[in-house]
Write an enzyme that holds these catalytic residues in place. Structure first.
Site, short mmCIF file in Angstrom:
data_model
loop_
_atom_site.label_atom_id
_atom_site.label_comp_id
_atom_site.label_asym_id
_atom_site.label_seq_id
_atom_site.Cartn_x
_atom_site.Cartn_y
_atom_site.Cartn_z
N ASP A 117 -10.73 6.55 6.78
CA ASP A 117 -10.41 5.94 5.48
C ASP A 117 -11.16 4.62 5.31
O ASP A 117 -10.58 3.61 4.90
CB ASP A 117 -8.90 5.75 5.32
CG ASP A 117 -8.50 5.54 3.86
OD1 ASP A 117 -9.31 5.88 2.96
OD2 ASP A 117 -7.38 5.08 3.60
N LYS A 167 2.73 -6.02 8.76
CA LYS A 167 2.74 -4.80 7.94
C LYS A 167 4.03 -4.06 8.23
O LYS A 167 4.24 -3.60 9.37
CB LYS A 167 1.52 -3.94 8.26
CG LYS A 167 1.42 -2.67 7.43
CD LYS A 167 0.06 -2.01 7.65
CE LYS A 167 -0.04 -0.68 6.95
NZ LYS A 167 -1.37 -0.08 7.11
N GLY A 226 0.85 -1.18 0.00
CA GLY A 226 0.00 0.00 0.00
C GLY A 226 0.88 1.23 0.00
O GLY A 226 2.10 1.14 -0.13
N1 LIG Z 1 -4.25 -8.52 8.77
C1 LIG Z 1 -4.25 -8.71 7.46
N2 LIG Z 1 -4.43 -9.95 6.93
C2 LIG Z 1 -4.41 -10.14 5.60
N3 LIG Z 1 -4.25 -9.15 4.70
C3 LIG Z 1 -4.08 -7.90 5.15
C4 LIG Z 1 -4.05 -7.62 6.55
N4 LIG Z 1 -3.86 -6.28 6.71
C5 LIG Z 1 -3.78 -5.77 5.46
N5 LIG Z 1 -3.90 -6.73 4.52
C6 LIG Z 1 -3.86 -6.55 3.05
O1 LIG Z 1 -2.95 -5.53 2.75
C7 LIG Z 1 -3.62 -4.43 2.12
C8 LIG Z 1 -2.97 -3.14 2.58
O2 LIG Z 1 -3.04 -3.04 4.00
P1 LIG Z 1 -3.42 -1.68 4.70
O3 LIG Z 1 -3.32 -1.87 6.16
O4 LIG Z 1 -4.72 -1.22 4.15
O5 LIG Z 1 -2.21 -0.77 4.20
P2 LIG Z 1 -2.16 0.63 3.45
O6 LIG Z 1 -2.08 1.66 4.53
O7 LIG Z 1 -0.92 0.56 2.68
O8 LIG Z 1 -3.40 0.76 2.61
C9 LIG Z 1 -5.08 -4.58 2.50
O9 LIG Z 1 -5.94 -3.99 1.55
C10 LIG Z 1 -5.22 -6.09 2.54
O10 LIG Z 1 -5.40 -6.59 1.23
#
Ligand SMILES: Nc1ncnc2c1ncn2[C@@H]1O[C@H](COP(=O)(O)OP(=O)(O)O)[C@@H](O)[C@H]1O
Ligand SMILES: [Mg+2]
Length: 458
Positions: free
Chosen positions: A213, A118, A98
Site C-alpha cells: 500500500d 495509532k 484512517g
Molecule cells: N508516526 C506518525 N507521525 C505522524 N503522523 C502519522 C504517523 N503515522 C500516521 N500518521 C498520520 O496518520 C495517517 C494515517 O495513518 P496510517 O498508519 O496510514 O493509518 P491507516 O491505516 O488508517 O491509513 C497518515 O496518513 C499520517 O497522516
C-alpha cells in the site's frame, strides 16, 4: 535470495498458518529452554530430585530450579512482559482517522518525548483482533531502518479492545504536504525523497516483506527531510516462488497492472509499480494515474504507456481480466512519458519507465533503482538537512484538509465508524472532527474505496 516459506498467507489460510507457527514457535522455545537448562544443570534438566529423593520428570519450560530453605521449589520461567498502559502517554491532538486506525499525537509522561499513537480498530463482535493490526505490528517489529517509521511499543487501554501502536512522531505525510504546495518539489528534492523510499523498500524486500500500500499518504516526512514509510496494515511476508495472494490490495491509483488484470500471484514488483506512480506524482504534484474504477484505471495506464503485447509482457493475455480488454489496432499511447514529463532528463524518464514496466519480470527492483544514473547526475539529490521545514498539520501548526484515497477495505474484513474509538477511553467525549469513515455513503463498495473519495469528476 534463499528460499523461504511464506509466513503470512491470505486471509482464509491465516488462522491455520498462525496456529502452525504458534505450535512451531512453542516447540522451538521449549527446545531452547531445555538446552539452556541442560547447560546449567547438566543432565538434571528434564529430571530433578524431589526432597523425598524420588526423581521426577519435569514437563514444561523450566530453566532454573532452586530448592529453597523452605523446601519449596522456585521456578524461574521465561520472562513474560505485559504491555504498558496508554496512561503513560498524555494525549495532545488527533492527527488522522484512517480506515483501520485513529492516529493521535501524544507525549510520554515520564520522558516528555512527543510520539504518535495509532489506535487500532478492533472489532470484537465480528473478527476479534484484526489480522491487519497483527501484520502491522509484526512488520514494524521486524524492520529497522532510518526510512521506516520506528515502532516504540504497543500499549493498551482499559478495555481489551484498546490497543495502540506507539511510533516516533513525524511532522508530515507527503499527501497533505503536497496538497498545500503550490509548486511541485524541486528535482533535487524529488531525488532525495525517491532515493529514501527506494532504500526503505529495498530493506523491506530483503526482509521478505511486501508493503502492498505504498502511496503518498503512507509516506511520512519529518522536518529534517527524512522520509519514513508507514502504514504496514496491508504488508505481508512473501515467498519464492510467489504464493497466491489476494488482489484486494494497493489503493487503486497505485495498483500494478498485474493485480488489476487479476494475477493470482504477484510479488515485490507491485511495490515498485507504486513507487513509479509516486515518482510521477512527486514530479507533477498530483496523482499520476487517477482511475475511477479498476477498468478505468487500467485504461488510463494504457493511455499513458501504450498497450502491452506478447513481446512486452509475455503471458499477459492469459491473465483473468485481460480477456475482456479490447485492444485497438493503434497500440500507441495517447501521450508518452517523455511528453508528460518534458522537464526531466532522459535518465529520469528511463527510471520512471523502468518502474512502470508492464511485465513484472522486467520491472526494476529497489536495489537496482538505487544505483540508477538518475541519482548520480545533476541536479544532485538535495541533502535531507537542506530541505525547507514546513508548518506541521499533525503537530497542529496548520489545519488538515482533504483525506487521501483508501486502500481496499475488504481484505481487512470489517468496517468501523465508531466514534467511541476516537478516544483513549470509551467514555471520553471526543469533540475532534470525524473524517469520512468507511461506512459513510462515500464508501458504498470496494470500487469506490479503491478509487478513493477525492476523485475530481469532470
Ligand atoms: N508516526 C506518525 N507521525 C505522524 N503522523 C502519522 C504517523 N503515522 C500516521 N500518521 C498520520 O496518520 C495517517 C494515517 O495513518 P496510517 O498508519 O496510514 O493509518 P491507516 O491505516 O488508517 O491509513 C497518515 O496518513 C499520517 O497522516
Ligand atoms: Mg494509511
Amino acid at each position: 535470495m534463499e528460499k523461504k516459506r511464506a509466513r503470512w498467507r491470505d486471509e482464509e489460510e491465516d488462522a491455520v498458518v498462525a496456529d502452525r507457527r504458534r505450535h512451531e514457535k512453542e516447540k522451538k522455545k521449549k527446545a531452547k529452554l531445555e538446552r539452556i537448562g541442560r547447560e546449567r544443570n547438566g543432565e538434571q534438566t528434564t529430571t530433578t530430585t524431589t526432597p523425598d529423593g524420588k526423581r521426577r520428570v519435569l514437563h514444561g519450560t523450566v530453566a532454573e530450579i532452586d530448592l529453597t530453605s523452605s523446601g519449596l521449589l522456585r521456578f524461574t520461567g521465561p520472562e513474560i512482559r505485559s504491555c504498558r498502559s496508554v496512561e503513560n502517554y498524555e494525549r495532545l491532538n488527533h492527527i488522522e482517522e484512517g480506515a483501520y486506525g485513529v492516529v493521535f499525537r501524544g507525549r510520554d509522561v515520564s520522558t516528555g518525548e512527543i510520539v504518535a499513537l495509532k489506535k487500532l480498530k478492533v472489532d470484537k463482535d465480528q473478527h476479534g483482533f484484526p489480522i491487519t493490526s497483527l501484520r502491522e505490528i509484526e512488520a514494524l517489529m521486524e524492520l529497522s531502518h532510518p526510512n521506516i517509521v520506528n515502532l516504540k511499543e504497543v500499549v493498551i487501554g482499559g478495555a481489551l479492545d484498546q490497543i495502540y501502536i506507539v511510533m516516533e512522531f513525524v511532522e508530515h505525510d507527503l499527501k497533505s504536504l503536497m496538497t498545500d504546495m503550490r509548486e511541485p518539489f524541486l528535482q533535487s528534492e524529488v531525488k532525495t525523497i525517491l532515493h529514501q523510499l527506494l532504500s526503505a523498500t529495498a530493506h523491506m524486500h530483503e526482509n521478505w516483506i511486501i508493503h502492498r500500500d505504498l502511496k503518498t499518504s503512507n509516506l511520512l516526512m519529518n522536518n529534517k527531510g527524512m522520509i519514513k514509510v508507514a502504514d504496514f496494515g496491508l504488508a505481508r511476508y512473501f515467498s519464492e516462488p510467489a504464493a497466491p495472494m489476494t488482489p484486494l490490495v494497493v489503493t487503486l491509483w497505485y495498483r500494478a497492472p498485474e493485480i488489476l488484470l487479476g494475477a493470482k500471484q504477484y510479488s515485490t514488483e507491485v511495490d515498485m509499480w507504486s513507487i513509479g506512480c509516486i515518482f510521477g506524482e512527486l514530479l507533477i504534484n498530483k496523482p499520476l494515474i487517477e482511475g475511477k474504477s479498476e477498468i478505468n484505471q487500467i485504461m488510463k495506464i494504457f493511455e499513458l504507456l501504450g498497450y502491452p503485447d506478447e513481446s512486452s509482457w509475455p503471458g499477459f493475455r492469459s491473465l483473468p481480466n485481460a480477456k475482456s480488454i479490447n485492444i485497438p489496432k493503434d497500440r500507441k499511447p495517447k501521450t508518452s512519458l517523455r511528453s508528460r514529463f518534458p522537464y526531466i532528463t532522459s535518465a529520469g524518464v528511463d527510471l520512471l519507465s523502468s518502474l512502470l514496466q508492464f511485465d513484472p519480470k522486467k520491472r526494476i527492483t529497489a536495489k537496482e533503482a538505487l544505483e540508477h544514473p538518475y541519482f548520480k547526475e545533476e541536479p544532485m539529490p538535495k541533502p535531507p538537512e537542506a530541505f525547507p521545514s514546513f508548518p506541521s498539520k499533525a503537530g497542529e501548526e496548520r489545519k488538515r484538509k482533504a483525506p487521501s484515497p483508501r486502500a481496499p477495505v475488504a481484505v481487512h474484513g470489517f468496517e468501523v465508524s465508531d466514534s467511541k474509538l476516537l478516544g483513549f477511553s470509551d467514555d471520553e467525549n471526543d469533540n475532534m472532527p470525524i473524517l469520512a469513515s468507511p461506512s459513510s455513503s462515500l464508501f458504498r463498495d470496494n470500487e469506490q474505496l479503491g478509487a478513493g473519495f477525492q476523485l475530481r469528476f469532470g
